[in-house]
Scaffold this motif. Sequence first.
Motif, PDB file in Angstrom:
ATOM      1  N   VAL A  60      41.348   3.239   2.354  1.00 40.63           N
ATOM      2  CA  VAL A  60      41.376   4.706   2.645  1.00 40.63           C
ATOM      3  C   VAL A  60      43.277   5.140   2.606  1.00 40.63           C
ATOM      4  N   GLU A  61      44.134   3.716   3.129  1.00 43.66           N
ATOM      5  CA  GLU A  61      45.614   4.548   3.740  1.00 43.66           C
ATOM      6  C   GLU A  61      45.952   4.213   1.708  1.00 43.66           C
ATOM      7  N   LYS A  62      45.626   3.603   0.896  1.00 47.02           N
ATOM      8  CA  LYS A  62      46.382   3.476  -0.557  1.00 47.02           C
ATOM      9  C   LYS A  62      45.063   3.856  -1.565  1.00 47.02           C
ATOM     10  N   PRO A  63      44.969   4.822  -1.279  1.00 47.20           N
ATOM     11  CA  PRO A  63      43.560   5.339  -2.231  1.00 47.20           C
ATOM     12  C   PRO A  63      44.946   5.348  -4.095  1.00 47.20           C
ATOM     13  N   LYS A  64      43.371   5.218  -4.612  1.00 53.73           N
ATOM     14  CA  LYS A  64      43.793   5.082  -6.164  1.00 53.73           C
ATOM     15  C   LYS A  64      43.995   6.463  -6.897  1.00 53.73           C
ATOM     16  N   ARG A  65      44.363   7.256  -7.503  1.00 48.44           N
ATOM     17  CA  ARG A  65      44.650   7.809  -8.598  1.00 48.44           C
ATOM     18  C   ARG A  65      44.475   7.737 -10.035  1.00 48.44           C
ATOM     19  N   LYS A  66      43.650   8.544 -10.720  1.00 49.73           N
ATOM     20  CA  LYS A  66      43.319   7.934 -11.815  1.00 49.73           C
ATOM     21  C   LYS A  66      42.263   9.203 -12.265  1.00 49.73           C
ATOM     22  N   LYS A  67      42.966   9.128 -13.718  1.00 52.30           N
ATOM     23  CA  LYS A  67      41.810   9.908 -14.627  1.00 52.30           C
ATOM     24  C   LYS A  67      40.905  10.501 -14.409  1.00 52.30           C
ATOM     25  N   ARG A  68      39.918  11.832 -14.415  1.00 53.20           N
ATOM     26  CA  ARG A  68      38.279  12.439 -14.312  1.00 53.20           C
ATOM     27  C   ARG A  68      37.869  11.754 -15.752  1.00 53.20           C
ATOM     28  N   LYS A  69      38.614  11.132 -17.009  1.00 54.05           N
ATOM     29  CA  LYS A  69      38.078  10.843 -18.077  1.00 54.05           C
ATOM     30  C   LYS A  69      37.568   9.195 -18.227  1.00 54.05           C
ATOM     31  N   HIS A  70      38.574   8.470 -16.913  1.00 57.01           N
ATOM     32  CA  HIS A  70      38.007   7.128 -16.995  1.00 57.01           C
ATOM     33  C   HIS A  70      37.504   6.925 -16.010  1.00 57.01           C
ATOM     34  N   VAL A  71      36.660   7.299 -15.376  1.00 55.10           N
ATOM     35  CA  VAL A  71      35.273   7.152 -14.142  1.00 55.10           C
ATOM     36  C   VAL A  71      34.253   7.854 -14.470  1.00 55.10           C
TER      37      VAL A  71
END
Length: 99
Positions: free
Chosen positions: A45-56
């Motif tokens: 929770v302290e270090k979330p991953k930012r990822k493009k929607r098309k990659h999930v």
Amino acid sequence: MDPENPISVADVVISTAGRDQGELFYVADTDGQFVTLVNGKNRPVEKPKRKKRKHVEKVLRSETRVAEKIRSGDKVLNGELRRDLASLSRAMQANNLGG
């Protein structure tokens, strides 16, 4: 992004690209074309991953206690995330093996 099945906060998604491909995550936040992912293990929770929607890819809209805590903005522990995602993973594997 799938217009019939949009990704929103507290949904369970699976990564389809990158180093974390195949892993389950909770969506902690959404922002335009990006989502913020947490799983309590390598993405706490302290270090979330930012990822493009098309990659999930959205797996399901979770109705668990952890999902409710994320939606309401309550504090979620990493252990809760790990346990919840592990049980969802086991359930998905049982369904796939069972037929």
